[in-house]
Motif scaffolding. Structure first.
Motif, PDB file in Angstrom:
ATOM      1  N   LEU A   1     -11.964  -6.160  36.717  1.00  0.00           N
ATOM      2  CA  LEU A   1     -11.092  -5.374  37.599  1.00  0.00           C
ATOM      3  C   LEU A   1      -9.976  -4.690  36.824  1.00  0.00           C
ATOM      4  O   LEU A   1      -9.626  -3.540  37.104  1.00  0.00           O
ATOM      5  N   ALA A   2      -9.418  -5.391  35.838  1.00  0.00           N
ATOM      6  CA  ALA A   2      -8.339  -4.800  35.039  1.00  0.00           C
ATOM      7  C   ALA A   2      -8.840  -3.576  34.278  1.00  0.00           C
ATOM      8  O   ALA A   2      -8.198  -2.519  34.287  1.00  0.00           O
ATOM      9  N   ILE A   3     -10.005  -3.695  33.641  1.00  0.00           N
ATOM     10  CA  ILE A   3     -10.497  -2.556  32.864  1.00  0.00           C
ATOM     11  C   ILE A   3     -10.964  -1.437  33.786  1.00  0.00           C
ATOM     12  O   ILE A   3     -10.877  -0.253  33.423  1.00  0.00           O
ATOM     13  N   LEU A   4     -11.404  -1.776  34.967  1.00  0.00           N
ATOM     14  CA  LEU A   4     -11.753  -0.748  35.953  1.00  0.00           C
ATOM     15  C   LEU A   4     -10.521   0.091  36.287  1.00  0.00           C
ATOM     16  O   LEU A   4     -10.584   1.327  36.333  1.00  0.00           O
TER      17      LEU A   4
ATOM     18  N   SER B   1     -16.273   9.750  33.884  1.00  0.00           N
ATOM     19  CA  SER B   1     -17.021   9.868  35.132  1.00  0.00           C
ATOM     20  C   SER B   1     -17.123   8.481  35.765  1.00  0.00           C
ATOM     21  O   SER B   1     -16.834   7.463  35.115  1.00  0.00           O
ATOM     22  N   TYR B   2     -17.574   8.443  36.991  1.00  0.00           N
ATOM     23  CA  TYR B   2     -17.775   7.160  37.673  1.00  0.00           C
ATOM     24  C   TYR B   2     -18.724   6.272  36.866  1.00  0.00           C
ATOM     25  O   TYR B   2     -18.464   5.077  36.680  1.00  0.00           O
ATOM     26  N   ASP B   3     -19.815   6.857  36.388  1.00  0.00           N
ATOM     27  CA  ASP B   3     -20.795   6.078  35.622  1.00  0.00           C
ATOM     28  C   ASP B   3     -20.205   5.546  34.317  1.00  0.00           C
ATOM     29  O   ASP B   3     -20.500   4.426  33.900  1.00  0.00           O
ATOM     30  N   GLU B   4     -19.369   6.337  33.658  1.00  0.00           N
ATOM     31  CA  GLU B   4     -18.753   5.894  32.407  1.00  0.00           C
ATOM     32  C   GLU B   4     -17.770   4.743  32.655  1.00  0.00           C
ATOM     33  O   GLU B   4     -17.692   3.805  31.869  1.00  0.00           O
ATOM     34  N   VAL B   5     -17.036   4.831  33.754  1.00  0.00           N
ATOM     35  CA  VAL B   5     -16.123   3.734  34.110  1.00  0.00           C
ATOM     36  C   VAL B   5     -16.923   2.456  34.347  1.00  0.00           C
ATOM     37  O   VAL B   5     -16.563   1.381  33.874  1.00  0.00           O
ATOM     38  N   GLU B   6     -18.029   2.584  35.044  1.00  0.00           N
ATOM     39  CA  GLU B   6     -18.883   1.411  35.292  1.00  0.00           C
ATOM     40  C   GLU B   6     -19.471   0.868  33.989  1.00  0.00           C
ATOM     41  O   GLU B   6     -19.613  -0.353  33.839  1.00  0.00           O
ATOM     42  N   ASP B   7     -19.808   1.760  33.062  1.00  0.00           N
ATOM     43  CA  ASP B   7     -20.318   1.309  31.757  1.00  0.00           C
ATOM     44  C   ASP B   7     -19.269   0.450  31.040  1.00  0.00           C
ATOM     45  O   ASP B   7     -19.593  -0.612  30.502  1.00  0.00           O
ATOM     46  N   VAL B   8     -18.026   0.913  31.035  1.00  0.00           N
ATOM     47  CA  VAL B   8     -16.954   0.166  30.368  1.00  0.00           C
ATOM     48  C   VAL B   8     -16.735  -1.167  31.074  1.00  0.00           C
ATOM     49  O   VAL B   8     -16.609  -2.211  30.425  1.00  0.00           O
ATOM     50  N   ARG B   9     -16.721  -1.133  32.380  1.00  0.00           N
ATOM     51  CA  ARG B   9     -16.503  -2.365  33.152  1.00  0.00           C
ATOM     52  C   ARG B   9     -17.603  -3.387  32.859  1.00  0.00           C
ATOM     53  O   ARG B   9     -17.335  -4.576  32.628  1.00  0.00           O
ATOM     54  N   LEU B  10     -18.836  -2.935  32.831  1.00  0.00           N
ATOM     55  CA  LEU B  10     -19.960  -3.837  32.563  1.00  0.00           C
ATOM     56  C   LEU B  10     -19.910  -4.368  31.128  1.00  0.00           C
ATOM     57  O   LEU B  10     -20.146  -5.563  30.888  1.00  0.00           O
ATOM     58  N   ALA B  11     -19.567  -3.510  30.164  1.00  0.00           N
ATOM     59  CA  ALA B  11     -19.476  -3.949  28.757  1.00  0.00           C
ATOM     60  C   ALA B  11     -18.394  -5.013  28.595  1.00  0.00           C
ATOM     61  O   ALA B  11     -18.599  -6.023  27.910  1.00  0.00           O
ATOM     62  N   VAL B  12     -17.250  -4.816  29.218  1.00  0.00           N
ATOM     63  CA  VAL B  12     -16.175  -5.809  29.137  1.00  0.00           C
ATOM     64  C   VAL B  12     -16.625  -7.116  29.796  1.00  0.00           C
ATOM     65  O   VAL B  12     -16.378  -8.202  29.261  1.00  0.00           O
ATOM     66  N   GLY B  13     -17.297  -7.027  30.912  1.00  0.00           N
ATOM     67  CA  GLY B  13     -17.801  -8.235  31.568  1.00  0.00           C
ATOM     68  C   GLY B  13     -18.775  -9.003  30.688  1.00  0.00           C
ATOM     69  O   GLY B  13     -18.715 -10.235  30.594  1.00  0.00           O
ATOM     70  N   GLU B  14     -19.656  -8.287  30.010  1.00  0.00           N
ATOM     71  CA  GLU B  14     -20.618  -8.941  29.116  1.00  0.00           C
ATOM     72  C   GLU B  14     -19.909  -9.612  27.942  1.00  0.00           C
ATOM     73  O   GLU B  14     -20.246 -10.738  27.563  1.00  0.00           O
ATOM     74  N   ALA B  15     -18.938  -8.916  27.353  1.00  0.00           N
ATOM     75  CA  ALA B  15     -18.214  -9.493  26.215  1.00  0.00           C
ATOM     76  C   ALA B  15     -17.448 -10.749  26.640  1.00  0.00           C
ATOM     77  O   ALA B  15     -17.452 -11.759  25.926  1.00  0.00           O
ATOM     78  N   CYS B  16     -16.811 -10.699  27.798  1.00  0.00           N
ATOM     79  CA  CYS B  16     -16.061 -11.871  28.282  1.00  0.00           C
ATOM     80  C   CYS B  16     -17.009 -13.017  28.635  1.00  0.00           C
ATOM     81  O   CYS B  16     -16.713 -14.182  28.353  1.00  0.00           O
ATOM     82  N   THR B  17     -18.133 -12.696  29.238  1.00  0.00           N
ATOM     83  CA  THR B  17     -19.115 -13.725  29.580  1.00  0.00           C
ATOM     84  C   THR B  17     -19.629 -14.426  28.324  1.00  0.00           C
ATOM     85  O   THR B  17     -19.771 -15.651  28.294  1.00  0.00           O
ATOM     86  N   THR B  18     -19.866 -13.666  27.270  1.00  0.00           N
ATOM     87  CA  THR B  18     -20.302 -14.261  26.006  1.00  0.00           C
ATOM     88  C   THR B  18     -19.223 -15.183  25.447  1.00  0.00           C
ATOM     89  O   THR B  18     -19.515 -16.277  24.957  1.00  0.00           O
ATOM     90  N   SER B  19     -17.958 -14.764  25.549  1.00  0.00           N
ATOM     91  CA  SER B  19     -16.854 -15.621  25.097  1.00  0.00           C
ATOM     92  C   SER B  19     -16.831 -16.930  25.879  1.00  0.00           C
ATOM     93  O   SER B  19     -16.652 -18.008  25.300  1.00  0.00           O
TER      94      SER B  19
END
Length: 140
Positions: free
Chosen positions: A26-29, A38-56
């Protein structure tokens, strides 16, 4: 670790626990939505941050570092967003080689991150890992 020489930064420290990954998303969103993405690029960043945090979070659980934290640091520039994710989840090594490295969940997450952002750099240190992701604005 983070430095204080960033003129336009948003920084968030969260517990390295699964229930806080959504807070990071939510913060990175909110940050990425204020840029020329674009909307899709924002979602890409949000998903990438979620994946990185999940791995942590997964490595913190494996290394019994349940009291550690994740620092998400966003550096906003006119043409790009740089996101650093610092964790204290310990060393990312099982100490054993598996025969199907490509099938491991953290490798699939890393592959997904590579596809979603323009640059990715992963740097291990003694206490954890720093993942730096860069997404350029106005590329499409």
């Amino acid at each position: 670790m983070p430095n204080d020489e960033c003129p336009a930064c948003v920084e968030l420290r969260i517990p390295c626990k699964p229930e806080y990954v959504g807070v990071a998303r939510l913060a990175i969103l909110g940050v990425a939505s204020r840029m020329k993405f674009s909307y899709d690029e924002v979602e890409d960043v949000r998903l990438a941050v979620g994946e990185a945090c999940t791995t942590s979070v997964e490595w913190a659980e494996r290394n019994s570092k349940l009291d550690s934290s994740i620092i998400l640091r966003s550096e906003i520039a006119p043409d790009k967003l740089t996101v650093d994710i610092f964790d204290e989840a310990g060393v990312r090594s099982d100490g054993e080689a598996s025969g199907s490295v490509d099938q491991e969940p953290e490798n699939l997450g890393a592959l997904l991150i590579t596809l979603l952002v323009d640059e990715v750099n992963v740097e291990p240190n003694n206490n954890g890992t720093r993942v730096r992701m860069v997404k350029y604005a106005g590329q499409r």
